[in-house]
Design an enzyme around this catalytic site. Sequence first.
Site, mmCIF file in Angstrom:
data_model
loop_
_atom_site.group_PDB
_atom_site.id
_atom_site.type_symbol
_atom_site.label_atom_id
_atom_site.label_comp_id
_atom_site.label_asym_id
_atom_site.label_seq_id
_atom_site.Cartn_x
_atom_site.Cartn_y
_atom_site.Cartn_z
ATOM 1 N N PRO A 191 -13.041 -4.504 0.877
ATOM 2 C CA PRO A 191 -12.921 -4.615 2.326
ATOM 3 C C PRO A 191 -14.238 -4.473 3.089
ATOM 4 C CG PRO A 191 -12.043 -2.519 1.553
ATOM 5 C CD PRO A 191 -12.272 -3.382 0.341
ATOM 6 N N ASN A 192 -14.341 -5.285 4.112
ATOM 7 C CA ASN A 192 -15.466 -5.275 5.058
ATOM 8 C C ASN A 192 -16.759 -5.874 4.502
ATOM 9 O OD1 ASN A 192 -14.027 -3.943 7.240
ATOM 10 N ND2 ASN A 192 -14.023 -2.155 5.903
ATOM 11 N N ARG B 173 -22.016 -5.966 9.986
ATOM 12 C CA ARG B 173 -21.682 -4.539 9.901
ATOM 13 C C ARG B 173 -22.950 -3.723 9.601
ATOM 14 N NH1 ARG B 173 -19.052 -2.851 4.051
ATOM 15 N NH2 ARG B 173 -18.568 -0.971 5.234
ATOM 16 N N TYR C 30 -26.653 -1.871 5.499
ATOM 17 C CA TYR C 30 -26.278 -2.908 4.528
ATOM 18 C C TYR C 30 -27.194 -4.127 4.536
ATOM 19 C CZ TYR C 30 -21.999 -0.186 4.042
ATOM 20 O OH TYR C 30 -21.104 0.826 3.794
ATOM 21 N N ASP D 125 -6.269 2.090 -12.058
ATOM 22 C CA ASP D 125 -5.224 1.821 -13.056
ATOM 23 C C ASP D 125 -5.251 0.360 -13.506
ATOM 24 O OD1 ASP D 125 -4.391 4.430 -13.008
ATOM 25 O OD2 ASP D 125 -2.559 4.080 -11.861
ATOM 26 N N ASN E 29 -17.404 -4.372 -6.541
ATOM 27 C CA ASN E 29 -17.766 -3.514 -5.421
ATOM 28 C C ASN E 29 -16.464 -3.322 -4.645
ATOM 29 O OD1 ASN E 29 -18.606 -2.202 -3.168
ATOM 30 N ND2 ASN E 29 -20.342 -3.565 -2.723
ATOM 31 N N ARG F 106 -24.902 9.564 0.783
ATOM 32 C CA ARG F 106 -24.291 9.364 2.099
ATOM 33 C C ARG F 106 -23.289 10.493 2.373
ATOM 34 N NH1 ARG F 106 -22.448 3.274 2.700
ATOM 35 N NH2 ARG F 106 -22.034 4.089 4.797
ATOM 36 N N ALA G 125 -14.690 0.474 0.392
ATOM 37 C CA ALA G 125 -14.045 1.749 0.749
ATOM 38 C C ALA G 125 -12.961 2.160 -0.250
ATOM 39 C CB ALA G 125 -13.464 1.668 2.157
ATOM 40 N N HIS H 268 -22.637 -0.963 -5.794
ATOM 41 C CA HIS H 268 -22.623 -0.660 -4.357
ATOM 42 C C HIS H 268 -23.984 -1.019 -3.794
ATOM 43 C CE1 HIS H 268 -18.826 1.387 -4.753
ATOM 44 N NE2 HIS H 268 -19.322 1.961 -5.840
ATOM 45 N N LEU H 269 -23.969 -1.632 -2.604
ATOM 46 C CA LEU H 269 -25.230 -2.004 -1.962
ATOM 47 C C LEU H 269 -26.035 -0.760 -1.602
ATOM 48 C CD1 LEU H 269 -23.579 -4.681 0.326
ATOM 49 C CD2 LEU H 269 -25.182 -5.180 -1.527
ATOM 50 N N GLU I 18 -19.702 -1.379 -12.007
ATOM 51 C CA GLU I 18 -19.455 -1.047 -10.594
ATOM 52 C C GLU I 18 -20.761 -1.185 -9.822
ATOM 53 O OE1 GLU I 18 -18.664 3.135 -10.208
ATOM 54 O OE2 GLU I 18 -18.093 2.976 -8.094
HETATM 55 C C1 DQA Z 1 -20.139 0.155 -0.347
HETATM 56 C C2 DQA Z 1 -20.145 1.669 -0.115
HETATM 57 C C3 DQA Z 1 -18.778 2.149 0.335
HETATM 58 O O1 DQA Z 1 -18.789 3.554 0.536
HETATM 59 C C4 DQA Z 1 -18.394 1.483 1.642
HETATM 60 O O2 DQA Z 1 -17.097 1.877 2.031
HETATM 61 C C5 DQA Z 1 -18.532 0.017 1.600
HETATM 62 C C6 DQA Z 1 -19.645 -0.599 0.870
HETATM 63 C C7 DQA Z 1 -21.545 -0.370 -0.679
HETATM 64 O O3 DQA Z 1 -21.629 -1.509 -1.173
HETATM 65 O O4 DQA Z 1 -22.542 0.295 -0.421
HETATM 66 O O5 DQA Z 1 -17.777 -0.708 2.244
HETATM 67 O O6 DQA Z 1 -19.311 -0.114 -1.462
#
Ligand code: DQA
Length: 143
Positions: free
Chosen positions: A9-10, A17, A22, A86, A73, A106, A76, A99-100, A97
Amino acid sequence: MKVLVLNGPNLNMLGIREPALYGKGTYNDLVEFIRNVAKELDLDVDIFQSNSEGALVTAIQNAYEQFDGIVINAAAYTHTSVAILDALKAVGLPTAEVHLTDINSREQFRKLSYVSMYAQKTVCGKGFDGYRECLNWLKETAN
Ligand code: DQA
Protein backbone atom coordinates in the site's frame (compact mmCIF):
# COMPACT_ATOMS: atom_id res chain seq x y z
CA MET A 1 14.22 -17.81 -13.63
CA LYS A 2 10.88 -16.18 -12.80
CA VAL A 3 10.60 -13.66 -9.97
CA LEU A 4 7.47 -12.02 -8.57
CA VAL A 5 8.00 -8.49 -7.25
CA LEU A 6 5.24 -7.36 -4.88
CA ASN A 7 4.66 -3.83 -3.67
CA GLY A 8 2.17 -2.96 -0.97
CA PRO A 9 0.00 0.00 0.00
CA ASN A 10 0.87 3.59 -0.84
CA LEU A 11 3.89 2.64 -2.94
CA ASN A 12 1.80 3.72 -5.94
CA MET A 13 2.10 7.22 -4.42
CA LEU A 14 5.89 7.32 -4.71
CA GLY A 15 7.06 10.71 -5.93
CA ILE A 16 4.10 12.35 -4.17
CA ARG A 17 4.21 10.77 -0.70
CA GLU A 18 6.76 12.19 1.76
CA PRO A 19 9.49 12.84 -0.84
CA ALA A 20 11.99 13.73 1.90
CA LEU A 21 11.74 10.10 3.05
CA TYR A 22 10.95 8.15 -0.10
CA GLY A 23 12.54 10.32 -2.77
CA LYS A 24 11.17 11.98 -5.88
CA GLY A 25 11.08 8.88 -8.07
CA THR A 26 7.55 7.81 -9.02
CA TYR A 27 6.11 4.31 -8.91
CA ASN A 28 6.50 4.13 -12.69
CA ASP A 29 10.18 5.02 -12.25
CA LEU A 30 10.50 2.14 -9.76
CA VAL A 31 8.82 -0.28 -12.19
CA GLU A 32 11.16 0.83 -14.98
CA PHE A 33 14.17 0.45 -12.64
CA ILE A 34 13.13 -3.11 -11.71
CA ARG A 35 12.56 -4.04 -15.36
CA ASN A 36 16.01 -2.75 -16.33
CA VAL A 37 17.71 -4.65 -13.50
CA ALA A 38 15.81 -7.81 -14.43
CA LYS A 39 17.00 -7.47 -18.01
CA GLU A 40 20.63 -7.03 -16.85
CA LEU A 41 20.34 -10.12 -14.65
CA ASP A 42 18.42 -12.11 -17.24
CA LEU A 43 15.44 -12.61 -14.92
CA ASP A 44 11.83 -12.82 -15.95
CA VAL A 45 9.86 -10.49 -13.61
CA ASP A 46 6.21 -9.86 -12.89
CA ILE A 47 5.58 -6.70 -10.87
CA PHE A 48 2.38 -6.23 -8.90
CA GLN A 49 1.26 -3.41 -6.59
CA SER A 50 -1.84 -3.36 -4.43
CA ASN A 51 -3.24 -1.33 -1.58
CA SER A 52 -5.22 -4.35 -0.47
CA GLU A 53 -3.87 -6.99 1.90
CA GLY A 54 -6.09 -9.71 0.42
CA ALA A 55 -4.90 -9.01 -3.12
CA LEU A 56 -1.29 -9.36 -1.95
CA VAL A 57 -2.10 -12.65 -0.17
CA THR A 58 -3.77 -13.95 -3.35
CA ALA A 59 -0.80 -12.89 -5.48
CA ILE A 60 1.54 -14.81 -3.14
CA GLN A 61 -0.69 -17.90 -3.25
CA ASN A 62 -0.83 -17.73 -7.06
CA ALA A 63 2.97 -17.70 -7.19
CA TYR A 64 3.03 -21.31 -5.96
CA GLU A 65 4.82 -23.45 -8.55
CA GLN A 66 4.70 -20.50 -10.98
CA PHE A 67 7.68 -18.46 -9.74
CA ASP A 68 11.16 -19.27 -8.47
CA GLY A 69 11.31 -16.47 -5.92
CA ILE A 70 9.62 -13.40 -4.48
CA VAL A 71 10.82 -9.87 -3.75
CA ILE A 72 8.37 -8.12 -1.45
CA ASN A 73 7.96 -4.62 -0.11
CA ALA A 74 4.80 -5.15 1.93
CA ALA A 75 4.94 -1.47 2.98
CA ALA A 76 2.71 -0.82 6.02
CA TYR A 77 1.46 -4.44 6.01
CA THR A 78 5.03 -5.45 6.89
CA HIS A 79 4.31 -4.38 10.44
CA THR A 80 0.80 -5.82 10.80
CA SER A 81 0.10 -8.72 8.46
CA VAL A 82 0.14 -12.25 9.81
CA ALA A 83 -1.85 -13.14 6.65
CA ILE A 84 1.03 -12.13 4.37
CA LEU A 85 3.52 -14.00 6.59
CA ASP A 86 1.33 -17.13 6.48
CA ALA A 87 0.96 -16.89 2.68
CA LEU A 88 4.75 -16.64 2.26
CA LYS A 89 5.19 -19.68 4.52
CA ALA A 90 2.48 -21.57 2.63
CA VAL A 91 4.10 -21.23 -0.80
CA GLY A 92 7.62 -21.72 0.57
CA LEU A 93 9.45 -19.76 -2.15
CA PRO A 94 12.83 -18.09 -1.59
CA THR A 95 11.89 -14.57 -0.52
CA ALA A 96 13.75 -11.28 -0.18
CA GLU A 97 12.20 -8.40 1.75
CA VAL A 98 12.92 -4.85 0.65
CA HIS A 99 12.17 -1.40 2.08
CA LEU A 100 13.14 1.92 0.53
CA THR A 101 13.77 3.44 3.95
CA ASP A 102 15.58 2.04 6.97
CA ILE A 103 12.65 0.73 9.00
CA ASN A 104 14.96 0.14 11.96
CA SER A 105 15.82 3.81 12.36
CA ARG A 106 12.25 5.19 12.15
CA GLU A 107 9.28 4.93 14.54
CA GLN A 108 9.28 2.07 17.04
CA PHE A 109 6.27 0.38 15.37
CA ARG A 110 8.21 -0.06 12.12
CA LYS A 111 10.86 -2.19 13.85
CA LEU A 112 8.56 -5.22 13.90
CA SER A 113 8.42 -6.99 10.53
CA TYR A 114 6.22 -10.05 10.09
CA VAL A 115 7.72 -10.49 6.61
CA SER A 116 11.19 -10.86 8.19
CA MET A 117 9.92 -13.90 10.11
CA TYR A 118 9.93 -15.76 6.80
CA ALA A 119 12.15 -13.82 4.36
CA GLN A 120 15.66 -15.20 4.04
CA LYS A 121 17.08 -11.79 3.11
CA THR A 122 16.16 -8.22 4.06
CA VAL A 123 17.48 -5.03 2.50
CA CYS A 124 16.37 -1.66 3.81
CA GLY A 125 17.38 1.98 3.56
CA LYS A 126 18.90 1.76 0.08
CA GLY A 127 16.05 3.22 -1.99
CA PHE A 128 15.48 1.68 -5.44
CA ASP A 129 18.89 -0.04 -5.22
CA GLY A 130 17.48 -2.33 -2.54
CA TYR A 131 15.37 -4.01 -5.24
CA ARG A 132 18.55 -4.62 -7.26
CA GLU A 133 20.23 -6.20 -4.23
CA CYS A 134 17.23 -8.47 -3.64
CA LEU A 135 16.98 -9.57 -7.28
CA ASN A 136 20.71 -10.24 -7.31
CA TRP A 137 20.46 -12.26 -4.11
CA LEU A 138 17.61 -14.36 -5.55
CA LYS A 139 19.59 -14.99 -8.71
CA GLU A 140 22.66 -16.10 -6.71
CA THR A 141 20.88 -18.25 -4.16
CA ALA A 142 17.62 -19.50 -5.60
CA ASN A 143 18.75 -20.50 -9.08
C1 DQA B 1 8.29 1.01 3.50
C2 DQA B 1 8.43 1.24 5.01
C3 DQA B 1 7.10 1.01 5.71
O1 DQA B 1 7.24 1.21 7.11
C4 DQA B 1 6.06 1.98 5.19
O2 DQA B 1 4.81 1.73 5.79
C5 DQA B 1 5.97 2.00 3.72
C6 DQA B 1 7.18 1.86 2.90
C7 DQA B 1 9.59 1.37 2.76
O3 DQA B 1 9.71 0.96 1.59
O4 DQA B 1 10.45 2.06 3.29
O5 DQA B 1 4.90 2.21 3.15
O6 DQA B 1 8.03 -0.36 3.28
